[in-house]
Design a protein around this motif. Sequence first.
Motif, PDB file in Angstrom:
ATOM      1  N   ARG A 113       0.737   8.871 -11.895  1.00 36.84           N
ATOM      2  CA  ARG A 113      -0.703   8.918 -12.176  1.00 36.84           C
ATOM      3  C   ARG A 113      -0.958   9.060 -13.661  1.00 36.84           C
ATOM      4  O   ARG A 113      -1.843   8.408 -14.207  1.00 36.84           O
ATOM      5  CB  ARG A 113      -1.334  10.097 -11.442  1.00 36.84           C
ATOM      6  CG  ARG A 113      -1.671   9.708 -10.053  1.00 36.84           C
ATOM      7  CD  ARG A 113      -2.583  10.634  -9.377  1.00 36.84           C
ATOM      8  NE  ARG A 113      -2.785  10.078  -8.036  1.00 36.84           N
ATOM      9  CZ  ARG A 113      -3.346  10.664  -7.036  1.00 36.84           C
ATOM     10  NH1 ARG A 113      -3.783  11.870  -7.191  1.00 36.84           N
ATOM     11  NH2 ARG A 113      -3.474  10.087  -5.877  1.00 36.84           N
TER      12      ARG A 113
ATOM     13  N   VAL B 238       0.995   4.229  -2.755  1.00 42.11           N
ATOM     14  CA  VAL B 238       0.776   5.648  -2.432  1.00 42.11           C
ATOM     15  C   VAL B 238       1.936   6.487  -2.938  1.00 42.11           C
ATOM     16  O   VAL B 238       1.750   7.559  -3.524  1.00 42.11           O
ATOM     17  CB  VAL B 238       0.596   5.831  -0.908  1.00 42.11           C
ATOM     18  CG1 VAL B 238       0.643   7.290  -0.532  1.00 42.11           C
ATOM     19  CG2 VAL B 238      -0.720   5.228  -0.465  1.00 42.11           C
TER      20      VAL B 238
ATOM     21  N   PHE C 244      -3.691  18.167 -17.286  1.00 40.05           N
ATOM     22  CA  PHE C 244      -2.569  17.932 -16.383  1.00 40.05           C
ATOM     23  C   PHE C 244      -1.231  18.206 -17.058  1.00 40.05           C
ATOM     24  O   PHE C 244      -0.240  18.448 -16.383  1.00 40.05           O
ATOM     25  CB  PHE C 244      -2.562  16.481 -15.872  1.00 40.05           C
ATOM     26  CG  PHE C 244      -3.851  16.054 -15.241  1.00 40.05           C
ATOM     27  CD1 PHE C 244      -4.261  14.736 -15.297  1.00 40.05           C
ATOM     28  CD2 PHE C 244      -4.671  16.968 -14.597  1.00 40.05           C
ATOM     29  CE1 PHE C 244      -5.459  14.341 -14.727  1.00 40.05           C
ATOM     30  CE2 PHE C 244      -5.861  16.578 -14.027  1.00 40.05           C
ATOM     31  CZ  PHE C 244      -6.258  15.260 -14.095  1.00 40.05           C
ATOM     32  N   ARG C 245      -1.211  18.160 -18.409  1.00 38.17           N
ATOM     33  CA  ARG C 245       0.058  18.360 -19.109  1.00 38.17           C
ATOM     34  C   ARG C 245       0.384  19.831 -19.279  1.00 38.17           C
ATOM     35  O   ARG C 245       1.374  20.167 -19.910  1.00 38.17           O
ATOM     36  CB  ARG C 245      -0.007  17.705 -20.494  1.00 38.17           C
ATOM     37  CG  ARG C 245       0.132  16.209 -20.478  1.00 38.17           C
ATOM     38  CD  ARG C 245       0.506  15.709 -21.829  1.00 38.17           C
ATOM     39  NE  ARG C 245      -0.554  15.865 -22.793  1.00 38.17           N
ATOM     40  CZ  ARG C 245      -1.122  14.855 -23.429  1.00 38.17           C
ATOM     41  NH1 ARG C 245      -0.729  13.634 -23.181  1.00 38.17           N
ATOM     42  NH2 ARG C 245      -2.068  15.081 -24.309  1.00 38.17           N
TER      43      ARG C 245
ATOM     44  N   MET D  53       0.839  -1.208   0.000  1.00 37.03           N
ATOM     45  CA  MET D  53       0.000   0.000   0.000  1.00 37.03           C
ATOM     46  C   MET D  53       0.866   1.247   0.000  1.00 37.03           C
ATOM     47  O   MET D  53       0.575   2.220  -0.672  1.00 37.03           O
ATOM     48  CB  MET D  53      -0.882   0.025   1.249  1.00 37.03           C
ATOM     49  CG  MET D  53      -2.280  -0.488   0.994  1.00 37.03           C
ATOM     50  SD  MET D  53      -3.144   0.351  -0.303  1.00 37.03           S
ATOM     51  CE  MET D  53      -3.511  -0.944  -1.425  1.00 37.03           C
ATOM     52  N   ASP D  54       1.946   1.165   0.817  1.00 38.16           N
ATOM     53  CA  ASP D  54       2.836   2.323   0.911  1.00 38.16           C
ATOM     54  C   ASP D  54       3.481   2.631  -0.424  1.00 38.16           C
ATOM     55  O   ASP D  54       3.599   3.784  -0.830  1.00 38.16           O
ATOM     56  CB  ASP D  54       3.919   2.009   1.961  1.00 38.16           C
ATOM     57  CG  ASP D  54       4.229   3.236   2.778  1.00 38.16           C
ATOM     58  OD1 ASP D  54       5.310   3.285   3.363  1.00 38.16           O
ATOM     59  OD2 ASP D  54       3.384   4.146   2.811  1.00 38.16           O
TER      60      ASP D  54
ATOM     61  N   MET E  96     -10.568  10.670 -19.881  1.00 38.45           N
ATOM     62  CA  MET E  96      -9.158  10.510 -19.508  1.00 38.45           C
ATOM     63  C   MET E  96      -8.279  11.391 -20.389  1.00 38.45           C
ATOM     64  O   MET E  96      -7.361  12.058 -19.914  1.00 38.45           O
ATOM     65  CB  MET E  96      -8.729   9.060 -19.699  1.00 38.45           C
ATOM     66  CG  MET E  96      -9.376   8.102 -18.754  1.00 38.45           C
ATOM     67  SD  MET E  96      -8.200   7.576 -17.535  1.00 38.45           S
ATOM     68  CE  MET E  96      -9.259   6.820 -16.371  1.00 38.45           C
TER      69      MET E  96
ATOM     70  N   GLY F 231      -8.728  15.032 -19.382  1.00 36.48           N
ATOM     71  CA  GLY F 231      -8.078  15.282 -18.101  1.00 36.48           C
ATOM     72  C   GLY F 231      -6.571  15.336 -18.247  1.00 36.48           C
ATOM     73  O   GLY F 231      -5.899  16.222 -17.698  1.00 36.48           O
ATOM     74  N   ARG F 232      -6.016  14.395 -19.038  1.00 39.23           N
ATOM     75  CA  ARG F 232      -4.562  14.355 -19.204  1.00 39.23           C
ATOM     76  C   ARG F 232      -4.051  15.602 -19.904  1.00 39.23           C
ATOM     77  O   ARG F 232      -2.972  16.099 -19.589  1.00 39.23           O
ATOM     78  CB  ARG F 232      -4.172  13.106 -19.989  1.00 39.23           C
ATOM     79  CG  ARG F 232      -4.072  11.870 -19.124  1.00 39.23           C
ATOM     80  CD  ARG F 232      -3.657  10.671 -19.900  1.00 39.23           C
ATOM     81  NE  ARG F 232      -2.316  10.843 -20.426  1.00 39.23           N
ATOM     82  CZ  ARG F 232      -1.956  10.556 -21.679  1.00 39.23           C
ATOM     83  NH1 ARG F 232      -2.834  10.083 -22.529  1.00 39.23           N
ATOM     84  NH2 ARG F 232      -0.722  10.734 -22.060  1.00 39.23           N
TER      85      ARG F 232
ATOM     86  N   PHE G  54      -3.224   6.648 -16.106  1.00 41.71           N
ATOM     87  CA  PHE G  54      -4.343   7.144 -16.920  1.00 41.71           C
ATOM     88  C   PHE G  54      -4.122   6.815 -18.386  1.00 41.71           C
ATOM     89  O   PHE G  54      -5.057   6.453 -19.110  1.00 41.71           O
ATOM     90  CB  PHE G  54      -4.499   8.661 -16.761  1.00 41.71           C
ATOM     91  CG  PHE G  54      -4.929   9.097 -15.390  1.00 41.71           C
ATOM     92  CD1 PHE G  54      -4.585  10.352 -14.911  1.00 41.71           C
ATOM     93  CD2 PHE G  54      -5.690   8.277 -14.573  1.00 41.71           C
ATOM     94  CE1 PHE G  54      -4.978  10.768 -13.652  1.00 41.71           C
ATOM     95  CE2 PHE G  54      -6.076   8.690 -13.315  1.00 41.71           C
ATOM     96  CZ  PHE G  54      -5.716   9.936 -12.850  1.00 41.71           C
TER      97      PHE G  54
ATOM     98  N   THR H 242       1.703   6.798  -6.792  1.00 36.93           N
ATOM     99  CA  THR H 242       0.668   7.682  -7.308  1.00 36.93           C
ATOM    100  C   THR H 242       0.859   9.125  -6.869  1.00 36.93           C
ATOM    101  O   THR H 242       0.251  10.021  -7.436  1.00 36.93           O
ATOM    102  CB  THR H 242      -0.729   7.218  -6.878  1.00 36.93           C
ATOM    103  OG1 THR H 242      -0.740   7.072  -5.469  1.00 36.93           O
ATOM    104  CG2 THR H 242      -1.121   5.934  -7.551  1.00 36.93           C
ATOM    105  N   SER H 243       1.703   9.357  -5.829  1.00 35.75           N
ATOM    106  CA  SER H 243       1.905  10.743  -5.433  1.00 35.75           C
ATOM    107  C   SER H 243       2.782  11.472  -6.440  1.00 35.75           C
ATOM    108  O   SER H 243       2.833  12.688  -6.468  1.00 35.75           O
ATOM    109  CB  SER H 243       2.526  10.827  -4.049  1.00 35.75           C
ATOM    110  OG  SER H 243       3.875  10.447  -4.129  1.00 35.75           O
ATOM    111  N   GLN H 244       3.486  10.711  -7.276  1.00 38.15           N
ATOM    112  CA  GLN H 244       4.225  11.352  -8.346  1.00 38.15           C
ATOM    113  C   GLN H 244       3.251  11.646  -9.477  1.00 38.15           C
ATOM    114  O   GLN H 244       2.511  10.782  -9.892  1.00 38.15           O
ATOM    115  CB  GLN H 244       5.305  10.416  -8.883  1.00 38.15           C
ATOM    116  CG  GLN H 244       6.397  10.117  -7.918  1.00 38.15           C
ATOM    117  CD  GLN H 244       7.366   9.145  -8.544  1.00 38.15           C
ATOM    118  OE1 GLN H 244       7.990   9.454  -9.530  1.00 38.15           O
ATOM    119  NE2 GLN H 244       7.472   7.967  -7.977  1.00 38.15           N
ATOM    120  N   SER H 245       3.345  12.845  -9.987  1.00 40.39           N
ATOM    121  CA  SER H 245       2.452  13.257 -11.062  1.00 40.39           C
ATOM    122  C   SER H 245       2.591  12.347 -12.276  1.00 40.39           C
ATOM    123  O   SER H 245       1.617  11.993 -12.930  1.00 40.39           O
ATOM    124  CB  SER H 245       2.801  14.698 -11.415  1.00 40.39           C
ATOM    125  OG  SER H 245       1.951  15.175 -12.381  1.00 40.39           O
TER     126      SER H 245
END
Lengths: 246, 249
Positions: free
Chosen positions: A14, A5, A59-60, A1-2, A52, A55-56, A18, A8-11
């Motif tokens: 994620r 996390v 984010f870019r 799990m760690d 998706m 959204g991407r 996607f 996914t905390s790196q942009s």
Amino acid sequence: MDAVVKFTSQSQGRDRIFRATQYACALSIYLLRNNSERKNLVAKLKSLETNMSAGRKLFRLGNTVNSIEAAKRTMQLSDRVLCLCLTAANMNRALYFICDNVLWARSVGLIRDIDKERWSLNSSRCYFLSLVMSLTRDVYVVLQLMTQRARDKHFRQKMELQLNESPEVAEAVIPHLDAFLFLLLESLKSHPAVALDTLKNICDLFIPLDRLGLYKSNAGVVGFCGLISSVIGIVTLAQPKLRLKP
Amino acid sequence: MDSWVRFNAQSQAKERVIRAAQYACTLLGYTLQKGGAAAELRKTVSQLEAHMSLSRKLLRLGNSVEALEAAKRAIHLSDSVLRLCLTISHLNRAMYFACDNVLWAGKTGLVSKLDQHKWSQRSFRYYLFALILNLTRDVYELRLLIECEERSRAARSPPSPTLPTDHSLSPSAPDVLAWLRRQLHLLVTVLYSNPPLLLDLLKNSCDVFIPLDRLGIYPTGQGFVGACGLASSVLSLLTMVHPWLKLKP
């Protein structure tokens, strides 16, 4: 799990997930296109893919700066071929992101009077050029590895042993090809990072090739190649050892 | 430029920037409406706001797990009030993100026939509970610091002899005013010397108006909600750019 996390905390982490989902949807839509019972599912997958993708693009929005910074770093490399290939690849990616940002502004309605098709083609062209430069760099690195290996005495002994083991191999041209292929495969096996990067770039290449009409495949091939390259991207991000540096 | 790259690499930072832009659009939409601008411009702004809201929901898809991990970490805190407040706050946030994910699935059409209003209200309720708990924690920390400051002041200078010694008499108006002034001065001193607490208090206070408006408990209007959302996003971005400004734990 760690670990999940942290990933996914790196942009980028994620974004790659996607992207993989987006191309998986594209592939599924292609595979189910003739299935009349699954029209509902196909509609849902289309909606998911569009969302998706939109959204991407949002984010870019800041990635042009990232690419320019990367280009500045690669300009300082000592190896001239690497320096040229990587800087050109990064500059083309920066141009691709600029075109992508303009297309985003067009899609949300901030800019109205631009030719969407022309900008879309330009962004595909820049992406294609950056992939070609990345592949050139991969080929250069592989050739370097192969020459290094060929000079290594131990390896030459191993190769002689391997080639003499199969006497039914035809003479003339084939022994050279056999030796070349053996050298290539051994080099790639010992440096998985190069192999993965080459595979990723080759898969990615099909997307702009189809879009620009240089090599028309179908939506299924594009979806499949996109999915493979995204999965490789996720693997290299999760295992930094498998990432090709610089 | 290097700091931008590092900043951009964090997924949460991107989400905050998009949040700031979203609430700026809300505020802009309100001012355009008040100023009587063209309908097309208002439509563009509201479309942009909806696009950013949906994209943020996409970006937040994994955040329930993060909130649960934070709750697991908060259980090990030594101070019991902090432990209670933070754990329940993180659990509420995890529920808020779960409802948010369901809303995203409904908006993108993955789940058909979803009662969007019901799930939206649910998610705002969890968000409100989480914010109330955060504010409780802020007030608790503030109280502790004020008591500490009071004690250190009393230790530094003995109590003034002009105070009335007869405590059976009810305090007169000037005494109450003096007491209030002193408390206010203590509050300002404590907040000024603890910027992380001040920022967190301001951020939560701004944020609390959003669910209060959406749930209809204290409707304030689009303009105020937009301004509060923008302010809290900017404060949150400040704590990300300067990590020493973040309230720990």
